[in-house]
Design an enzyme around this catalytic site. Structure first.
Site, PDB file in Angstrom:
ATOM      1  N   LYS A 163       1.272  -1.751   0.170  1.00  0.00           N
ATOM      2  CA  LYS A 163       0.077   0.071   0.066  1.00  0.00           C
ATOM      3  C   LYS A 163       0.913   1.174   0.016  1.00  0.00           C
ATOM      4  O   LYS A 163       1.746   1.166   0.963  1.00  0.00           O
ATOM      5  CB  LYS A 163      -0.853  -0.512   1.051  1.00  0.00           C
ATOM      6  CG  LYS A 163      -2.356  -0.950   1.239  1.00  0.00           C
ATOM      7  CD  LYS A 163      -3.437  -0.514  -0.047  1.00  0.00           C
ATOM      8  CE  LYS A 163      -3.925  -2.143   0.526  1.00  0.00           C
ATOM      9  NZ  LYS A 163      -5.245  -1.445  -0.482  1.00  0.00           N
ATOM     10  N   ASP A 188      -0.444  -0.454  -4.441  1.00  0.00           N
ATOM     11  CA  ASP A 188      -1.776   0.069  -4.319  1.00  0.00           C
ATOM     12  C   ASP A 188      -2.145   1.973  -3.749  1.00  0.00           C
ATOM     13  O   ASP A 188      -1.231   1.040  -2.405  1.00  0.00           O
ATOM     14  CB  ASP A 188      -2.392  -0.275  -3.482  1.00  0.00           C
ATOM     15  CG  ASP A 188      -3.525  -0.330  -4.050  1.00  0.00           C
ATOM     16  OD1 ASP A 188      -4.560   0.317  -4.185  1.00  0.00           O
ATOM     17  OD2 ASP A 188      -4.962  -1.229  -3.665  1.00  0.00           O
ATOM     18  N   GLU A 213      -1.705   0.992  -8.938  1.00  0.00           N
ATOM     19  CA  GLU A 213      -2.872   0.676  -8.560  1.00  0.00           C
ATOM     20  C   GLU A 213      -3.985   1.585  -7.901  1.00  0.00           C
ATOM     21  O   GLU A 213      -3.593   2.343  -6.926  1.00  0.00           O
ATOM     22  CB  GLU A 213      -3.267  -0.392  -7.827  1.00  0.00           C
ATOM     23  CG  GLU A 213      -4.598  -1.121  -7.481  1.00  0.00           C
ATOM     24  CD  GLU A 213      -4.747  -2.231  -6.637  1.00  0.00           C
ATOM     25  OE1 GLU A 213      -3.611  -2.682  -6.383  1.00  0.00           O
ATOM     26  OE2 GLU A 213      -6.219  -2.390  -5.865  1.00  0.00           O
ATOM     27  N   ASP A 238      -8.988   0.191  -9.643  1.00  0.00           N
ATOM     28  CA  ASP A 238      -9.273  -0.672  -8.509  1.00  0.00           C
ATOM     29  C   ASP A 238     -10.620   0.157  -8.164  1.00  0.00           C
ATOM     30  O   ASP A 238     -12.136  -0.844  -9.488  1.00  0.00           O
ATOM     31  CB  ASP A 238      -8.521  -1.619  -7.753  1.00  0.00           C
ATOM     32  CG  ASP A 238      -9.852  -2.039  -6.882  1.00  0.00           C
ATOM     33  OD1 ASP A 238     -10.679  -2.197  -6.251  1.00  0.00           O
ATOM     34  OD2 ASP A 238      -8.769  -2.078  -5.013  1.00  0.00           O
ATOM     35  N   LYS A 262     -13.478  -7.458  -9.225  1.00  0.00           N
ATOM     36  CA  LYS A 262     -14.268  -7.898  -7.434  1.00  0.00           C
ATOM     37  C   LYS A 262     -15.256  -8.082  -8.522  1.00  0.00           C
ATOM     38  O   LYS A 262     -16.120  -7.268  -8.346  1.00  0.00           O
ATOM     39  CB  LYS A 262     -13.453  -6.992  -6.665  1.00  0.00           C
ATOM     40  CG  LYS A 262     -12.030  -6.610  -6.375  1.00  0.00           C
ATOM     41  CD  LYS A 262     -11.781  -5.559  -5.178  1.00  0.00           C
ATOM     42  CE  LYS A 262     -10.589  -5.641  -4.872  1.00  0.00           C
ATOM     43  NZ  LYS A 262     -10.078  -4.295  -4.014  1.00  0.00           N
TER      44      LYS A 262
HETATM   45  O1  OSB Z   1      -7.801  -0.999  -2.426  1.00  0.00           O
HETATM   46  O2  OSB Z   1      -7.199  -3.283  -2.900  1.00  0.00           O
HETATM   47  C1  OSB Z   1      -8.319  -3.320  -2.107  1.00  0.00           C
HETATM   48  C2  OSB Z   1      -8.985  -5.042   0.828  1.00  0.00           C
HETATM   49  C3  OSB Z   1     -10.150  -4.592   1.006  1.00  0.00           C
HETATM   50  C4  OSB Z   1     -10.295  -3.127   0.560  1.00  0.00           C
HETATM   51  C5  OSB Z   1      -9.935  -2.647  -0.508  1.00  0.00           C
HETATM   52  C6  OSB Z   1      -8.725  -2.982  -0.978  1.00  0.00           C
HETATM   53  C7  OSB Z   1      -8.338  -4.549  -0.522  1.00  0.00           C
HETATM   54  C8  OSB Z   1      -6.736  -4.991  -0.710  1.00  0.00           C
HETATM   55  C9  OSB Z   1      -6.691  -7.039  -0.558  1.00  0.00           C
HETATM   56  O3  OSB Z   1      -5.947  -4.441  -0.630  1.00  0.00           O
HETATM   57  C10 OSB Z   1      -6.799  -7.822   0.707  1.00  0.00           C
HETATM   58  C11 OSB Z   1      -6.929  -9.093   0.468  1.00  0.00           C
HETATM   59  O4  OSB Z   1      -8.015  -9.409   0.784  1.00  0.00           O
HETATM   60  O5  OSB Z   1      -5.659  -9.609   0.121  1.00  0.00           O
HETATM   61 MG    MG Z   2      -6.887  -1.899  -4.455  1.00  0.00          MG
END
Ligand code: OSB
Ligand code: MG
Length: 353
Positions: A163, A188, A213, A238, A262
């Site tokens: 992140k 991300d 991302e 995303d 998703k």
């Molecule tokens: O932005 O991809 C995202 C989890 C919750 C909400 C948004 C995101 C995420 C994650 C994935 O980054 C975490 C996971 O379940 O492995």
């Molecule tokens: Mg994401």
């Protein structure tokens, strides 16, 4: 032909083993709704609603989605005769939005249909048998970043998503990425570069990420297009993608190289399969994103990732990563960096709720 004779909802709530910290939210516990649909013969299909407690990722919430599923969507489906699970999506089309609520019930219907045919869900949707490469998200402060990355590598993960935000230390990230050349690192940003100068994002172009991302906000197509045309690192979206129409617009705007699938955000299997088809023709790469979910949602995601069109590694961690005990049996295991698809009918896992 299946008659949907019953629909049940179960609350599942567990603390995470450790908090999941992003710019948007600190997630310490997770509640989801598990959906069970039944046919006249008593067979069951399972789905999981991935809405969060509060609307920090999408507008939906645990409470709101439960209301929509129970009071609005279930009555549209109950006692209906379906030839194909995509008909559930059609029955729900009079209801605006609420994609996670729709997806949860629709997923359960797809699982039910696969079980009625006695085939694994991945086969029912056209996937390929075998193993799905695992991927994990390392979210947190920079002090424990390299330690957490080492732990992930030690557990067998070969794809690690970090992140990032404008406050991240690009030089430190570059060191981390270059010292682990066998690992594919994704970044991300969860929209955190919104309102910032392009220069701030460009600082991360040199890190060596396989993709970045969602640097900007959901609706910021132009900002994403400009970033894309100025960067070597592929841009991946995303939060921006809620429908096939969004993907079409994004391609027209030349705002994207890669998208995150998703099912909750897209409204279920039916819409997601349309997106997969479209992206395949447009040569947009895809991977399956996680939602800090339990095993039912993850099992559906594994089936999605088994499609030959889905080529990049998704957010697929071990049941043990977030949870002390998952809600599926057997638990979902990462072995040698992969998760083996279950050969049992439907999602291939028993439910323990
Ligand atoms: O932005 O991809 C995202 C989890 C919750 C909400 C948004 C995101 C995420 C994650 C994935 O980054 C975490 C996971 O379940 O492995
Ligand atoms: Mg994401």
């Amino acid at each position: 032909m299946a008659v949907i004779a019953g629909i049940e909802f179960h609350k599942v709530k567990q603390p995470l083993k450790q908090p999941f910290i992003t710019v948007l939210q600190k997630v310490e516990q997770r509640e989801v709704t598990v959906v069970i649909v039944r046919d006249l013969e008593g067979r069951e299909g399972y789905g999981e609603c991935v809405a969060f407690d509060t609307p920090w990722y999408t507008e939906e919430t645990v409470t709101g989605s439960r209301f929509v599923m129970e009071q609005v969507l279930a009555p549209l489906l109950i006692d209906e005769q379906l030839e194909h699970p995509a008909e559930a999506a059609r029955l729900f089309s009079t209801v605006k939005g609420n994609h996670m609520a729709k997806a949860a019930i629709e997923m359960a219907v797809w699982d039910l249909f696969a079980k009625r045919q006695g085939v694994p869900l991945y086969e029912f949707v056209g996937g390929i048998s075998g193993s799905i490469p695992a991927g994990v998200v390392v979210a947190g402060k920079s002090d424990d970043l390299s330690e957490n990355v080492s732990v992930a590598i030690g557990s067998g993960y070969r794809r690690i998503k970090l992140k990032i935000s404008p406050d991240s230390d690009a030089a430190l990230l570059k060191k981390l990425v270059t010292s682990n050349p066998e690992i594919s690192f994704y970044a991300d940003a969860n929209g955190s570069f919104s309102g910032r100068a392009l220069k701030e994002l460009l600082a991360f172009d040199q890190v060596g990420f396989a993709l970045i991302e969602q640097p900007y906000g959901e609706q910021q197509w132009d900002a994403h297009r400009i970033a894309r045309s100025n960067m070597a690192t592929p841009i991946c979206l995303d939060e921006s993608i809620h429908s096939l129409e969004d993907v079409k617009r994004m391609v027209k705007k030349q705002a994207v190289d890669i998208i995150v699938l998703k099912m909750g955000r897209l409204g279920g299997w039916t819409e997601t399969l349309k997106v997969v088809d479209f992206c395949k023709n447009e040569q947009i790469e895809m991977w399956v994103g996680g939602m800090i979910e339990f095993g039912v949602s993850k099992a559906h995601n594994l089936a999605l990732a088994s499609l030959p069109e889905v080529k990049l590694t998704g957010d697929f961690s071990d049941s043990n990563h977030f949870w002390r005990t998952d809600i599926v049996s057997p638990e979902i295991r990462v072995e040698n960096g992969e998760i083996k698809l279950s050969a049992s009918p439907g999602i291939g896992y028993e439910l323990k709720v």
